[in-house]
Design a protein around this motif. Structure first.
Motif: not given
Length: 230
Positions: A172-189
């Motif tokens: 199984r592929p390694a799990a990705s980190p779980a981001y909070p609302a204000d730290a999601l990369p897409w929220a920055i973009r």
């Protein structure tokens, strides 16, 4: 070693790290499910980390070390060892028993304030704990190492105990980190209010993130579809 005990109480094979505003029972099922279909040992989310023990009910031996940087590779005495990323929004992180009882003597484990941490969970004796089920004196030992570090996917150093191998699939592929609302990369973009609304609706578990990011990419980061992704 900053803190250790021979009487860390576990129930239902669980104990936690929780943040100031974390709801243990709200986050427990998601993290437990992700651990058992992932690395077999641990899973983290914003302000929360769940650890899976072999011991169903009773005491384990637990040590915690707070570090500035990544520790040396796990020694051969540890049967399972996994690194995961955890985001602390509050700058407060406490060791907790299953029922939400905080272990105050361990202190605040978010020792660098709010932000991203890496947590290495190492375990041995889970097979003995699983065989006995309920124990008084510990037969299982864990070590938690915590240091500030950027988010990264889970890193499984090893899972060799029978309890862990029952759940862990190295394919199984390694799990990705779980981001909070204000730290999601897409929220920055993007400041698109519709995308942020989807995040609130879908939550911030790994599945929700994947769906949101897929929708953003499909919409070229500026033209979201009329409805949230299915």
């Amino acid at each position: 070693m900053q803190w250790e005990t021979d009487m860390m109480q576990v129930q239902y094979r669980l104990y936690y790290l929780i943040g100031k505003d974390s709801d243990v029972f709200q986050r427990e099922k998601d993290a437990t499910d992700r651990a058992l279909v992932g690395n077999s040992l641990t899973a983290a989310g914003p302000e929360h980390l769940t650890v899976i023990t072999g011991t169903h009910t009773g005491n384990i031996r637990l040590a915690v070390e707070l570090r500035r940087d990544e520790p040396d590779p796990p020694g051969p005495q540890w049967e399972a060892a996994v690194d995961v990323s955890l985001y602390s929004t509050s700058g407060r992180l406490w060791l907790s028993e299953w029922a939400g009882e905080l272990i105050d003597t361990a202190g605040n484990l978010a020792h660098a304030g709010s932000g991203w941490y890496r947590v290495r969970v190492q375990a041995r004796g889970r097979d003995r704990g699983a065989a006995q089920g309920t124990v008084q004196a510990w037969v299982e030992e864990h070590l938690l190492s915590i240091w500030p570090a950027p988010p990264d996917c889970d890193k499984v150093h090893r899972v060799t105990d029978a309890f862990g191998l029952h759940y862990y699939d190295p394919q199984r592929p390694a799990a990705s980190p779980a981001y909070p609302a204000d730290a999601l990369p897409w929220a920055i973009r993007t400041d698109n209010a519709g995308i942020r609304a989807w995040a609130e609706q879908l939550g911030y578990d790994a599945q929700g993130q994947d769906r949101i990011v897929a929708a953003i990419h499909a919409a070229s980061l500026g033209k979201p579809p009329a409805e949230p992704p299915p």
